[in-house]
Design an enzyme around this catalytic site. Structure first.
Site, PDB file in Angstrom:
ATOM      1  N   TYR A  61       0.851  -1.187   0.000  1.00 36.92           N
ATOM      2  CA  TYR A  61       0.000   0.000   0.000  1.00 36.92           C
ATOM      3  C   TYR A  61       0.894   1.247   0.000  1.00 36.92           C
ATOM      4  O   TYR A  61       1.733   1.421   0.885  1.00 36.92           O
ATOM      5  CB  TYR A  61      -0.891  -0.035   1.243  1.00 36.92           C
ATOM      6  CG  TYR A  61      -2.092   0.901   1.267  1.00 36.92           C
ATOM      7  CD1 TYR A  61      -2.152   2.060   0.510  1.00 36.92           C
ATOM      8  CD2 TYR A  61      -3.176   0.614   2.090  1.00 36.92           C
ATOM      9  CE1 TYR A  61      -3.255   2.902   0.549  1.00 36.92           C
ATOM     10  CE2 TYR A  61      -4.289   1.452   2.149  1.00 36.92           C
ATOM     11  CZ  TYR A  61      -4.320   2.597   1.376  1.00 36.92           C
ATOM     12  OH  TYR A  61      -5.407   3.431   1.437  1.00 36.92           O
ATOM     13  N   CYS A  62       0.736   2.106  -1.001  1.00 39.39           N
ATOM     14  CA  CYS A  62       1.449   3.381  -1.076  1.00 39.39           C
ATOM     15  C   CYS A  62       2.964   3.152  -1.103  1.00 39.39           C
ATOM     16  O   CYS A  62       3.464   2.398  -1.916  1.00 39.39           O
ATOM     17  CB  CYS A  62       1.005   4.300   0.055  1.00 39.39           C
ATOM     18  SG  CYS A  62       1.543   6.020  -0.117  1.00 39.39           S
ATOM     19  N   ILE A  63       3.728   3.765  -0.195  1.00 41.35           N
ATOM     20  CA  ILE A  63       5.175   3.607  -0.194  1.00 41.35           C
ATOM     21  C   ILE A  63       5.575   2.150   0.016  1.00 41.35           C
ATOM     22  O   ILE A  63       6.623   1.705  -0.458  1.00 41.35           O
ATOM     23  CB  ILE A  63       5.830   4.506   0.880  1.00 41.35           C
ATOM     24  CG1 ILE A  63       7.352   4.480   0.755  1.00 41.35           C
ATOM     25  CG2 ILE A  63       5.392   4.095   2.275  1.00 41.35           C
ATOM     26  CD1 ILE A  63       8.057   5.412   1.723  1.00 41.35           C
ATOM     27  N   GLY A  90       3.992  -0.279  -1.342  1.00 38.63           N
ATOM     28  CA  GLY A  90       3.881  -0.857  -2.678  1.00 38.63           C
ATOM     29  C   GLY A  90       5.112  -0.541  -3.511  1.00 38.63           C
ATOM     30  O   GLY A  90       5.615  -1.391  -4.260  1.00 38.63           O
TER      31      GLY A  90
END
Length: 590
Positions: free
Chosen positions: A323-325, A327
């Site tokens: 998720y986000c960073i 990812g």
């Protein structure tokens, strides 16, 4: 009369005490690098030079803008005066656009407030128009100048000042000044809590307790090291898919955004679909973590967690979600694993993930050298990046909603912060290790090495095209943190032949935490990922409702057969703590 006088004297005494506390709180303001408070002088110089160049080369255009502003202002004044001279206690015609800041009817009906509002709109439009006329600016410089100009325009909105805010004045009269005293109490509380910084509290912290009424999914910590706790969640089905799922949340915030309430918990939903689910809960670092870098998150976080999950479940591979960073770092991990010729991951899912930073979107403002240089100096001194800097950055990207609106309600209206779980989570931030912060900002965001060249890490040269396993990426249409267009371009550069891209409606959080039972936001799909961003969106098919079931159908094809549900702490891993664990509750002082 006596009661009113007594109440007034009591309030005045409270104001005196609060004023003393306010002075003391402001005096205790912590020192931080001045470069973190605004753009460097080079940006002011570029704006001045662009304006001067326009004045020299095209004075007629600037004069036309100035004359229009004068004319609009004088005409507005004359119309207001004419009504008053005729004995009409009503404002002139008002054609300004709707704005929820000015929802009080007095903004339209009261001559004074309407005059102030219309003049503010005229001034704001004039500033916006003058910026559009500036020539010779690079795209990034123009973005930054427009951003900071908008910050000034939003700051000076009449709603932000007591004398020009009818809501606050009405409340003060209704409460005999009590609302202003409570507002001052709220202001002092926030300044004390944030070490001299004026940052409004967005949610009532006393309304939530982790493990009690938020983050309540049943599970346990089965492994812990200095970087993370690994949580396994209890099964709710008799059988589960053989391959487990492991979620790596961003370490900028805490994992429980995926488990706020039972009815919108992504964690509970995944478990209910028949998956053995593991989630990483990252350590909230203190100064001793200054030298922890992306390599530590990968080696002691991603790779170690995957090894433990494989041992616990007996599965040869896992389905990983970032998720986000997290990812972005999952992509780095996948590239590293390819270089090492290892395949412990069967499929990868990316939530609002950027891997190509060629267009930095709204974060362009904060990714130029003046800010990044200041961050580098700050983390060199503190060891970590205090979560308050990230909170301020994200808040100023949506200043109307996350700064000025809450400040008006809290400081001028005297309202208590709402008991809102999402805003509570939003304020429960984490610090970032100094080394990791610089690696991310310099090597990934600024240089874009992973997408355009190679990103050197752990003795390997990593690149986004190395990501070649089956993948599903979910981006969000209104995401101001990880713009979907940039996420899409990163997925295009990945080397996988099996790619799925889903575009959810709404933003960075609401677009992901979008349970099917709500039927609130829909999503778009298009199998042709060779298309440009524009063409992909125009040709995409819209689907009502959440993307969760669509993703689960994809995930199912990479999860193997059903087996008996697994108990917590199998294969010799003891239960160290009940969910939500211990790391999630830590907030180290700096």
């Amino acid at each position: 009369m006596g009661d009113h006088l007594e109440k007034l004297n009591t309030n005045l005494k409270r104001v005196e005490e609060l004023s003393q506390r306010l002075v003391e709180a402001l005096a205790n303001k912590g020192q931080n690098d001045p470069g973190l408070n605004g753009p460097g002088p080079d940006l002011y110089m570029k704006a001045s030079m662009a304006y001067w160049s326009e004045l020299v080369n095209n004075p007629a255009k600037l004069m036309e803008r100035q004359v229009k502003f004068w004319a609009d202002s004088v005409t507005h004044y004359a119309e207001a005066q004419q009504n008053l001279a005729q004995g009409k206690l009503e404002p002139p015609e008002d054609n300004t656009p709707d704005d929820r800041r000015f929802s009080n009817p007095l903004w339209k009906t009261h001559p004074y407030f309407n005059y102030v509002k219309q003049q503010y709109m005229i001034s704001a439009n004039a500033i916006e128009a003058s910026l559009k006329d500036l020539e010779g600016l690079e795209h990034k410089d123009r973005q930054r100048i427009e951003f900071f100009a908008k910050q000034m325009v939003d700051l000076f909105a009449p709603t932000n000042f007591l004398a020009t805010n009818p809501d606050a004045l009405e409340r003060a009269v209704e409460t005999e000044g009590e609302s202003l005293v409570k507002g001052l109490e709220n202001l002092v509380r926030d300044i004390e809590a944030h070490k001299g910084e004026i940052l409004p509290t967005l949610a009532d912290g006393s309304a939530f307790e982790l493990g009690k009424n938020i983050a309540t999914a049943k599970g346990a910590v089965i492994y812990r090291n200095e970087m993370m706790e690994l949580l396994q969640f209890a099964p709710t089905t008799e059988t589960v898919y053989k391959k487990p799922v492991i979620i790596f949340p961003p370490w900028i915030n805490k994992y429980y955004v995926m488990d706020l309430r039972p009815e919108n918990s992504l964690i509970r939903w995944i478990v209910d679909q028949g998956y053995t689910l593991f989630v990483v809960s990252w350590k909230n670092p203190d100064k001793s973590y200054s030298d922890k870098g992306l390599e530590d998150y990968i080696e002691k976080g991603y790779l170690k967690a995957i090894d433990v999950v494989k041992e616990v479940t007996g599965s040869k591979a896992v389905n990983a979600v970032g998720y986000c960073i997290a990812g972005t770092t999952l992509s780095l991990t996948l590239s590293l694993l390819k270089k090492r010729r290892q395949k412990p991951i069967s499929s990868a899912t990316f939530f609002t993930t950027l891997t190509d930073f060629s267009d930095q979107g709204e974060f362009t403002v904060f990714l130029q050298d003046d800010f990044v240089d200041a961050i580098e100096r700050q983390v060199a001194e503190d060891g970590v990046l205090d979560n308050k800097y990230m909170a301020k950055t994200f808040s100023f990207l949506r200043a109307k909603d996350l700064i000025y609106g809450p400040a008006v309600r809290s400081y001028m209206m005297g309202e208590a912060p709402p008991a809102f779980d999402l805003l509570y989570w939003n304020g429960d931030g984490t610090h970032l290790p100094g080394k990791m912060t610089v690696q991310y900002l310099r090597g990934l965001c600024q240089s874009n090495d992973f997408a355009e060249r190679t990103f050197e890490l752990m003795g390997k040269k990593l690149k986004v095209s190395d990501v070649d396993l089956p993948l599903c990426a979910i981006a969000c249409e209104a995401d101001h943190i990880a713009a979907w267009k940039d996420s899409y371009r990163g997925v295009q550069k990945m080397g996988s032949e099996d790619k799925t891209f889903i575009l959810s409606q709404s933003g960075h959080i609401a677009g992901i935490i979008n349970p099917p039972n709500k039927k609130k936001y829909g999503h778009y799909t298009n199998d042709d990922l060779s298309l440009s961003v524009k063409d992909w969106r125009e040709q995409a098919e819209f689907h009502e409702g959440s993307w969760w079931p669509r993703w689960e159908a994809w995930l199912r094809t990479h999860s193997g057969k059903r087996v008996a549900a697994r108990s917590l702490g199998e294969s010799g891993y003891k239960i160290l703590a009940q969910a939500p664990g211990t790391y999630v509750k830590e907030t180290p002082e700096l």
